[in-house]
Design an enzyme around this catalytic site. Structure first.
Site, PDB file in Angstrom:
ATOM      1  N   SER A  38       0.831  -1.211   0.000  1.00  0.00           N
ATOM      2  CA  SER A  38       0.000   0.000   0.000  1.00  0.00           C
ATOM      3  C   SER A  38       0.862   1.256   0.000  1.00  0.00           C
ATOM      4  O   SER A  38       0.412   2.322  -0.408  1.00  0.00           O
ATOM      5  CB  SER A  38      -0.939   0.002   1.207  1.00  0.00           C
ATOM      6  OG  SER A  38      -0.189  -0.060   2.402  1.00  0.00           O
ATOM      7  N   ASN A  39       2.095   1.141   0.482  1.00  0.00           N
ATOM      8  CA  ASN A  39       2.964   2.325   0.498  1.00  0.00           C
ATOM      9  C   ASN A  39       4.404   1.934   0.173  1.00  0.00           C
ATOM     10  O   ASN A  39       5.350   2.456   0.747  1.00  0.00           O
ATOM     11  CB  ASN A  39       2.866   2.995   1.875  1.00  0.00           C
ATOM     12  CG  ASN A  39       3.464   4.386   1.890  1.00  0.00           C
ATOM     13  OD1 ASN A  39       3.582   5.021   0.846  1.00  0.00           O
ATOM     14  ND2 ASN A  39       3.881   4.839   3.056  1.00  0.00           N
ATOM     15  N   SER A 129       6.758   4.483  18.530  1.00  0.00           N
ATOM     16  CA  SER A 129       7.274   5.790  18.114  1.00  0.00           C
ATOM     17  C   SER A 129       7.442   6.696  19.320  1.00  0.00           C
ATOM     18  O   SER A 129       6.688   6.596  20.303  1.00  0.00           O
ATOM     19  CB  SER A 129       6.265   6.403  17.146  1.00  0.00           C
ATOM     20  OG  SER A 129       6.508   7.772  16.975  1.00  0.00           O
ATOM     21  N   TYR A 154      -3.023   8.761  14.321  1.00  0.00           N
ATOM     22  CA  TYR A 154      -1.820   7.934  14.145  1.00  0.00           C
ATOM     23  C   TYR A 154      -1.151   7.691  15.507  1.00  0.00           C
ATOM     24  O   TYR A 154      -0.838   6.556  15.875  1.00  0.00           O
ATOM     25  CB  TYR A 154      -0.840   8.620  13.185  1.00  0.00           C
ATOM     26  CG  TYR A 154       0.566   8.080  13.296  1.00  0.00           C
ATOM     27  CD1 TYR A 154       0.902   6.871  12.723  1.00  0.00           C
ATOM     28  CD2 TYR A 154       1.542   8.774  14.016  1.00  0.00           C
ATOM     29  CE1 TYR A 154       2.182   6.355  12.858  1.00  0.00           C
ATOM     30  CE2 TYR A 154       2.820   8.270  14.150  1.00  0.00           C
ATOM     31  CZ  TYR A 154       3.136   7.057  13.575  1.00  0.00           C
ATOM     32  OH  TYR A 154       4.396   6.557  13.728  1.00  0.00           O
ATOM     33  N   LYS A 158      -0.532   4.144  17.913  1.00  0.00           N
ATOM     34  CA  LYS A 158       0.729   3.636  18.500  1.00  0.00           C
ATOM     35  C   LYS A 158       0.535   3.413  20.005  1.00  0.00           C
ATOM     36  O   LYS A 158       0.993   2.412  20.555  1.00  0.00           O
ATOM     37  CB  LYS A 158       1.877   4.611  18.229  1.00  0.00           C
ATOM     38  CG  LYS A 158       2.322   4.642  16.779  1.00  0.00           C
ATOM     39  CD  LYS A 158       2.886   3.298  16.319  1.00  0.00           C
ATOM     40  CE  LYS A 158       3.114   3.206  14.826  1.00  0.00           C
ATOM     41  NZ  LYS A 158       3.360   1.862  14.316  1.00  0.00           N
ATOM     42  N   LEU A 205      10.861  15.716   6.816  1.00  0.00           N
ATOM     43  CA  LEU A 205      11.910  16.668   6.478  1.00  0.00           C
ATOM     44  C   LEU A 205      12.889  16.154   5.418  1.00  0.00           C
ATOM     45  O   LEU A 205      13.133  16.826   4.413  1.00  0.00           O
ATOM     46  CB  LEU A 205      12.672  17.053   7.763  1.00  0.00           C
ATOM     47  CG  LEU A 205      13.835  18.017   7.585  1.00  0.00           C
ATOM     48  CD1 LEU A 205      13.371  19.341   7.017  1.00  0.00           C
ATOM     49  CD2 LEU A 205      14.556  18.227   8.920  1.00  0.00           C
ATOM     50  N   ARG A 300       4.308  24.571  11.834  1.00  0.00           N
ATOM     51  CA  ARG A 300       3.357  23.568  11.353  1.00  0.00           C
ATOM     52  C   ARG A 300       2.493  23.124  12.537  1.00  0.00           C
ATOM     53  O   ARG A 300       3.018  22.799  13.606  1.00  0.00           O
ATOM     54  CB  ARG A 300       4.143  22.373  10.792  1.00  0.00           C
ATOM     55  CG  ARG A 300       3.286  21.270  10.235  1.00  0.00           C
ATOM     56  CD  ARG A 300       4.115  20.232   9.498  1.00  0.00           C
ATOM     57  NE  ARG A 300       4.951  19.425  10.387  1.00  0.00           N
ATOM     58  CZ  ARG A 300       5.694  18.384   9.985  1.00  0.00           C
ATOM     59  NH1 ARG A 300       5.722  18.045   8.696  1.00  0.00           N
ATOM     60  NH2 ARG A 300       6.430  17.699  10.837  1.00  0.00           N
TER      61      ARG A 300
HETATM   62  N1  UFG Z   1      10.041  20.098   8.886  1.00  0.00           N
HETATM   63  C1  UFG Z   1      10.253  21.262   8.183  1.00  0.00           C
HETATM   64  N2  UFG Z   1       9.905  21.304   6.868  1.00  0.00           N
HETATM   65  C2  UFG Z   1       9.355  20.229   6.238  1.00  0.00           C
HETATM   66  C3  UFG Z   1       9.136  19.032   6.966  1.00  0.00           C
HETATM   67  C4  UFG Z   1       9.492  19.018   8.295  1.00  0.00           C
HETATM   68  O1  UFG Z   1      10.749  22.260   8.726  1.00  0.00           O
HETATM   69  O2  UFG Z   1       9.032  20.335   5.046  1.00  0.00           O
HETATM   70  C5  UFG Z   1      10.443  20.040  10.299  1.00  0.00           C
HETATM   71  C6  UFG Z   1       9.294  19.778  11.232  1.00  0.00           C
HETATM   72  O3  UFG Z   1       8.678  20.980  11.606  1.00  0.00           O
HETATM   73  C7  UFG Z   1      10.005  19.072  12.377  1.00  0.00           C
HETATM   74  C8  UFG Z   1      11.156  18.335  11.715  1.00  0.00           C
HETATM   75  O4  UFG Z   1      11.318  18.966  10.448  1.00  0.00           O
HETATM   76  O5  UFG Z   1      10.550  20.026  13.228  1.00  0.00           O
HETATM   77  C9  UFG Z   1      10.889  16.876  11.510  1.00  0.00           C
HETATM   78  O6  UFG Z   1       9.646  16.721  10.867  1.00  0.00           O
HETATM   79  P1  UFG Z   1       9.179  15.330  10.244  1.00  0.00           P
HETATM   80  O7  UFG Z   1       7.845  15.562   9.610  1.00  0.00           O
HETATM   81  O8  UFG Z   1      10.252  14.763   9.406  1.00  0.00           O
HETATM   82  O9  UFG Z   1       9.063  14.405  11.515  1.00  0.00           O
HETATM   83  P2  UFG Z   1       8.155  14.568  12.823  1.00  0.00           P
HETATM   84  O10 UFG Z   1       9.104  14.729  13.949  1.00  0.00           O
HETATM   85  O11 UFG Z   1       7.103  15.560  12.680  1.00  0.00           O
HETATM   86  O12 UFG Z   1       7.400  13.177  12.804  1.00  0.00           O
HETATM   87  C10 UFG Z   1       8.114  12.003  12.941  1.00  0.00           C
HETATM   88  C11 UFG Z   1       7.411  10.860  12.191  1.00  0.00           C
HETATM   89  C12 UFG Z   1       6.104  10.512  12.820  1.00  0.00           C
HETATM   90  C13 UFG Z   1       6.265  10.348  14.291  1.00  0.00           C
HETATM   91  C14 UFG Z   1       6.916  11.533  14.901  1.00  0.00           C
HETATM   92  C15 UFG Z   1       7.185  11.354  16.347  1.00  0.00           C
HETATM   93  O13 UFG Z   1       7.198  11.208  10.849  1.00  0.00           O
HETATM   94  O14 UFG Z   1       5.654   9.309  12.267  1.00  0.00           O
HETATM   95  O15 UFG Z   1       8.177  11.746  14.283  1.00  0.00           O
HETATM   96  O16 UFG Z   1       7.529  12.555  16.932  1.00  0.00           O
HETATM   97  F1  UFG Z   1       5.068  10.177  14.887  1.00  0.00           F
END
Ligand code: UFG
Length: 348
Positions: A38-39, A129, A154, A158, A205, A300
């Site tokens: 699926s992904n 997570s 989500y 978990k 990110l 965000r």
């Molecule tokens: N970020 C940006 N620009 C982007 C994407 C992300 O600045 O385009 C920043 C976010 O604000 C955050 C950091 O990069 O500070 C990391 O963001 P991610 O989306 O890569 O990861 P998250 O920490 O938000 O989420 C990850 C996993 C989730 C999990 C979570 C647990 O993707 O599945 O960690 O904290 F639940």
């Protein structure tokens, strides 16, 4: 190398699952993969073969399908343990489609747990997570840090999955459970044969950053530079995906060698180091020599300010430690992006 036994890897063609399949082979185990694609895609199996020399056993099975899952276990009566990766993982999508997330992530787990005793499978390693900690009051977070209310369906799945596994292990002392709480997995196998395959516009990110540098996206948005952190951007604990994969092998070794101290154990898997978004950008530029086009954007919704792991429990008990440097990891992510471009160059 002697075959140390069959390990069922659900979601084994996914990002962390595929890297773990490689490390299982490297350690002498025989990963058998099920995935509903699926992904992910079937080509990942060729990547695993290119690295290990072995094409893993694979079947297209959805863990929500109790009957097919049971038939699979019947055909593979010698499974020693399960590593359960198969789950939906997008925070934003889970807010839009909560029921899909609850069905996918919860029904799959219950199916596995109900089938395991029927086929004498007593060991399960579960992908949890650091999202279960929310914004912690004290950093770094240990496994005993409080679990905060989930901020997305989500995250709820978990937390619920951890509760289900906890209750199941309390009711059945023969059941061994290891909960692995991942921090932020990034990077790819250094061979660039396997890596992350984001579907559509990435939320995370690293894939967004590498796609921007590759010219697929115009500008990386840094979500907020007004947080209470040294440079104002959010802080996470970015863990190399190969290091993360190796921790699963350590967890499997531990339960199969009966070294676990309780029949449910929890481990944080991180580097123990917090890194900001701006530090990621700077380090990426240094490691690859490439410029990252970025701009500061509003925060965000739902982002937590900062989180990083105290990984000393995993260091001590699993004998595992994150080893890759951030530079190496970011370089591996860039090599993987370049490989993807060679395969199917396309612009936004
Ligand atoms: N970020 C940006 N620009 C982007 C994407 C992300 O600045 O385009 C920043 C976010 O604000 C955050 C950091 O990069 O500070 C990391 O963001 P991610 O989306 O890569 O990861 P998250 O920490 O938000 O989420 C990850 C996993 C989730 C999990 C979570 C647990 O993707 O599945 O960690 O904290 F639940």
């Amino acid at each position: 190398m002697a075959n140390k036994g069959k390990i069922l890897v659900t979601g084994g063609t996914g990002y962390i699952g595929s890297h773990t399949a490689v490390e299982l082979f490297n350690a002498g185990y025989e990963p058998v993969i099920i995935d509903n694609l699926s992904n992910s895609n079937i080509g990942v199996l060729d990547g695993i073969k290119a690295i290990t020399g072995t094409l893993p056993t694979y079947e297209n099975i959805d863990c929500k399908d109790y009957i097919s899952l049971g038939h699979f276990m019947e055909r593979h009566s010698d499974i020693k343990a399960i590593i359960h990766f198969a789950a939906s993982k997008s925070v934003g999508e889970s807010v839009e489609q909560p029921l899909v997330y609850y069905r996918n992530n919860i029904v799959s787990l219950i199916n596995l747990l109900q089938l395991m005793p029927k086929f004498n499978i007593n060991n399960i390693v579960f992908s949890s997570s650091c999202t279960v900690y929310g914004q912690p009051d004290v950093l770094p977070v240990t496994e005993n840090s409080p679990i905060k209310p989930a901020t997305s369906p989500y995250g709820s799945t978990k937390q619920m999955s951890e509760t289900i596994l906890r209750d199941a292990s309390a009711a059945d002392k023969n059941l061994n459970v290891v909960l692995l709480r991942y921090f932020n997995p990034i990077g790819a196998h250094p061979s660039a044969e396997i890596g992350e395959l984001p579907n559509g516009i990435p939320n995370n990110l690293l894939p967004y950053l590498t796609q921007t540098v590759a010219g697929i996206r115009k500008t990386l948005k840094v979500f907020g530079n007004d947080y209470s952190t040294p440079d104002g951007s959010c802080i996470r604990d970015y863990i190399n995906v190969v290091d993360l994969a190796k921790a699963h092998v350590c967890a499997i070794d531990r339960i199969l060698e009966k070294k676990n101290k309780k029949n449910l154990e929890v481990f944080n898997l991180g580097t123990g180091k917090g890194v900001s978004v701006l530090e990621i950008i700077n380090t990426f530029e240094k490691a690859t020599g490439m410029k990252v086009p970025y701009e500061i954007a509003p925060r965000r919704t739902g982002d937590i300010e900062q989180v990083w792991a105290d990984a000393s429990h995993a260091n001590k008990e699993l004998g595992w430690k994150a080893e890759a440097t951030l530079e190496e990891t970011l370089l591996s992510a860039w090599k993987w992006q370049q490989k993807l471009q060679e395969r199917e160059p396309k612009a936004e």
